[in-house]
Design a protein around this motif. Sequence first.
Motif, PDB file in Angstrom:
ATOM      1  N   SER A  20       1.740  88.279  -1.231  1.00  0.00           N
ATOM      2  CA  SER A  20       0.962  88.621  -0.032  1.00  0.00           C
ATOM      3  C   SER A  20       0.595  87.390   0.795  1.00  0.00           C
ATOM      4  O   SER A  20       0.224  87.520   1.963  1.00  0.00           O
ATOM      5  CB  SER A  20      -0.294  89.400  -0.406  1.00  0.00           C
ATOM      6  OG  SER A  20      -1.133  88.614  -1.225  1.00  0.00           O
ATOM      7  N   TYR A  23       1.780  86.780   4.454  1.00  0.00           N
ATOM      8  CA  TYR A  23       1.100  87.350   5.619  1.00  0.00           C
ATOM      9  C   TYR A  23       0.094  86.386   6.245  1.00  0.00           C
ATOM     10  O   TYR A  23      -0.362  86.598   7.365  1.00  0.00           O
ATOM     11  CB  TYR A  23       0.323  88.615   5.219  1.00  0.00           C
ATOM     12  CG  TYR A  23       1.151  89.834   4.998  1.00  0.00           C
ATOM     13  CD1 TYR A  23       1.351  90.761   6.017  1.00  0.00           C
ATOM     14  CD2 TYR A  23       1.720  90.096   3.765  1.00  0.00           C
ATOM     15  CE1 TYR A  23       2.097  91.910   5.811  1.00  0.00           C
ATOM     16  CE2 TYR A  23       2.473  91.232   3.542  1.00  0.00           C
ATOM     17  CZ  TYR A  23       2.654  92.134   4.571  1.00  0.00           C
ATOM     18  OH  TYR A  23       3.400  93.260   4.356  1.00  0.00           O
ATOM     19  N   SER A  26       0.326  84.892   9.959  1.00  0.00           N
ATOM     20  CA  SER A  26       0.133  85.884  11.027  1.00  0.00           C
ATOM     21  C   SER A  26      -1.312  86.394  11.067  1.00  0.00           C
ATOM     22  O   SER A  26      -1.825  86.716  12.138  1.00  0.00           O
ATOM     23  CB  SER A  26       1.128  87.033  10.908  1.00  0.00           C
ATOM     24  OG  SER A  26       0.967  87.711   9.690  1.00  0.00           O
ATOM     25  N   ILE A  27      -1.986  86.449   9.927  1.00  0.00           N
ATOM     26  CA  ILE A  27      -3.392  86.866   9.901  1.00  0.00           C
ATOM     27  C   ILE A  27      -4.237  85.832  10.642  1.00  0.00           C
ATOM     28  O   ILE A  27      -5.069  86.181  11.491  1.00  0.00           O
ATOM     29  CB  ILE A  27      -3.888  87.046   8.449  1.00  0.00           C
ATOM     30  CG1 ILE A  27      -3.205  88.245   7.790  1.00  0.00           C
ATOM     31  CG2 ILE A  27      -5.413  87.206   8.409  1.00  0.00           C
ATOM     32  CD1 ILE A  27      -3.447  88.371   6.290  1.00  0.00           C
ATOM     33  N   LYS A  30      -3.427  86.058  14.439  1.00  0.00           N
ATOM     34  CA  LYS A  30      -3.887  87.273  15.112  1.00  0.00           C
ATOM     35  C   LYS A  30      -5.414  87.372  15.203  1.00  0.00           C
ATOM     36  O   LYS A  30      -5.951  87.802  16.219  1.00  0.00           O
ATOM     37  CB  LYS A  30      -3.345  88.513  14.402  1.00  0.00           C
ATOM     38  CG  LYS A  30      -3.723  89.801  15.108  1.00  0.00           C
ATOM     39  CD  LYS A  30      -2.970  90.990  14.602  1.00  0.00           C
ATOM     40  CE  LYS A  30      -3.340  92.202  15.443  1.00  0.00           C
ATOM     41  NZ  LYS A  30      -2.436  93.315  15.209  1.00  0.00           N
ATOM     42  N   TYR A  31      -6.118  86.970  14.138  1.00  0.00           N
ATOM     43  CA  TYR A  31      -7.564  87.190  14.091  1.00  0.00           C
ATOM     44  C   TYR A  31      -8.384  85.925  14.294  1.00  0.00           C
ATOM     45  O   TYR A  31      -9.603  86.000  14.408  1.00  0.00           O
ATOM     46  CB  TYR A  31      -7.945  87.876  12.776  1.00  0.00           C
ATOM     47  CG  TYR A  31      -7.207  89.179  12.592  1.00  0.00           C
ATOM     48  CD1 TYR A  31      -7.530  90.315  13.337  1.00  0.00           C
ATOM     49  CD2 TYR A  31      -6.150  89.273  11.701  1.00  0.00           C
ATOM     50  CE1 TYR A  31      -6.833  91.499  13.191  1.00  0.00           C
ATOM     51  CE2 TYR A  31      -5.442  90.455  11.542  1.00  0.00           C
ATOM     52  CZ  TYR A  31      -5.787  91.558  12.289  1.00  0.00           C
ATOM     53  OH  TYR A  31      -5.086  92.728  12.137  1.00  0.00           O
ATOM     54  N   ILE A  35      -7.826  81.693   6.433  1.00  0.00           N
ATOM     55  CA  ILE A  35      -7.779  82.582   5.267  1.00  0.00           C
ATOM     56  C   ILE A  35      -8.987  82.357   4.364  1.00  0.00           C
ATOM     57  O   ILE A  35      -9.553  83.316   3.833  1.00  0.00           O
ATOM     58  CB  ILE A  35      -6.451  82.407   4.502  1.00  0.00           C
ATOM     59  CG1 ILE A  35      -5.277  82.843   5.381  1.00  0.00           C
ATOM     60  CG2 ILE A  35      -6.467  83.173   3.181  1.00  0.00           C
ATOM     61  CD1 ILE A  35      -5.358  84.275   5.914  1.00  0.00           C
ATOM     62  N   TRP A  38     -11.796  84.504   5.477  1.00  0.00           N
ATOM     63  CA  TRP A  38     -11.612  85.913   5.136  1.00  0.00           C
ATOM     64  C   TRP A  38     -11.906  86.159   3.660  1.00  0.00           C
ATOM     65  O   TRP A  38     -12.535  87.150   3.293  1.00  0.00           O
ATOM     66  CB  TRP A  38     -10.190  86.381   5.471  1.00  0.00           C
ATOM     67  CG  TRP A  38      -9.952  86.543   6.941  1.00  0.00           C
ATOM     68  CD1 TRP A  38      -9.146  85.795   7.731  1.00  0.00           C
ATOM     69  CD2 TRP A  38     -10.543  87.528   7.800  1.00  0.00           C
ATOM     70  NE1 TRP A  38      -9.202  86.245   9.028  1.00  0.00           N
ATOM     71  CE2 TRP A  38     -10.050  87.309   9.098  1.00  0.00           C
ATOM     72  CE3 TRP A  38     -11.456  88.569   7.603  1.00  0.00           C
ATOM     73  CZ2 TRP A  38     -10.421  88.098  10.187  1.00  0.00           C
ATOM     74  CZ3 TRP A  38     -11.818  89.361   8.684  1.00  0.00           C
ATOM     75  CH2 TRP A  38     -11.305  89.115   9.959  1.00  0.00           C
ATOM     76  N   LEU A  68      -9.196  94.668  11.035  1.00  0.00           N
ATOM     77  CA  LEU A  68      -7.891  94.253  10.542  1.00  0.00           C
ATOM     78  C   LEU A  68      -6.965  95.461  10.425  1.00  0.00           C
ATOM     79  O   LEU A  68      -7.422  96.576  10.192  1.00  0.00           O
ATOM     80  CB  LEU A  68      -8.005  93.591   9.162  1.00  0.00           C
ATOM     81  CG  LEU A  68      -8.250  92.083   9.179  1.00  0.00           C
ATOM     82  CD1 LEU A  68      -9.657  91.761   9.592  1.00  0.00           C
ATOM     83  CD2 LEU A  68      -7.952  91.496   7.831  1.00  0.00           C
ATOM     84  N   HIS A  72      -2.517  93.675   6.812  1.00  0.00           N
ATOM     85  CA  HIS A  72      -3.233  92.412   6.711  1.00  0.00           C
ATOM     86  C   HIS A  72      -4.433  92.528   5.775  1.00  0.00           C
ATOM     87  O   HIS A  72      -4.678  91.645   4.941  1.00  0.00           O
ATOM     88  CB  HIS A  72      -3.679  91.935   8.090  1.00  0.00           C
ATOM     89  CG  HIS A  72      -2.547  91.437   8.925  1.00  0.00           C
ATOM     90  ND1 HIS A  72      -2.641  91.301  10.293  1.00  0.00           N
ATOM     91  CD2 HIS A  72      -1.293  91.046   8.590  1.00  0.00           C
ATOM     92  CE1 HIS A  72      -1.495  90.831  10.757  1.00  0.00           C
ATOM     93  NE2 HIS A  72      -0.659  90.680   9.749  1.00  0.00           N
ATOM     94  N   LEU A  76      -4.905  90.474   2.139  1.00  0.00           N
ATOM     95  CA  LEU A  76      -6.075  89.646   1.829  1.00  0.00           C
ATOM     96  C   LEU A  76      -6.766  90.102   0.549  1.00  0.00           C
ATOM     97  O   LEU A  76      -7.125  89.284  -0.297  1.00  0.00           O
ATOM     98  CB  LEU A  76      -7.072  89.689   2.993  1.00  0.00           C
ATOM     99  CG  LEU A  76      -6.723  88.821   4.188  1.00  0.00           C
ATOM    100  CD1 LEU A  76      -7.589  89.191   5.379  1.00  0.00           C
ATOM    101  CD2 LEU A  76      -6.896  87.350   3.832  1.00  0.00           C
TER     102      LEU A  76
END
Length: 86
Positions: A20, A23, A26-27, A30-31, A35, A38, A68, A72, A76
């Motif tokens: 995972s 990802y 891109s997480i 995008k946000y 990480i 998050w 989200l 995504h 996480l």
Amino acid sequence: MSSGPRRRPSDMTEKTEHPSASYFPSIEKKYGKPIAEWKALLRSHPGYGTAETKHMDLVSWLKAEHGLGHGHANALVAHTLWEDQE
């Protein structure tokens, strides 16, 4: 017939990267949060780490409260839970 190379016992205890993690770029893009932020947010959830709170409960929470997308949020949660396993 062999299903692949034999693994030494020491190989089986090494922690490799969870799929995972692919990802994560891109997480972050995008946000707009790293990480680590998050993951800290997930770990601060009142039910995190309890038997009552399941994987999908955390995914639903990230989707509803933090906007989200499903993939995504799932990535996480999966990675954070995997990382915290003993």
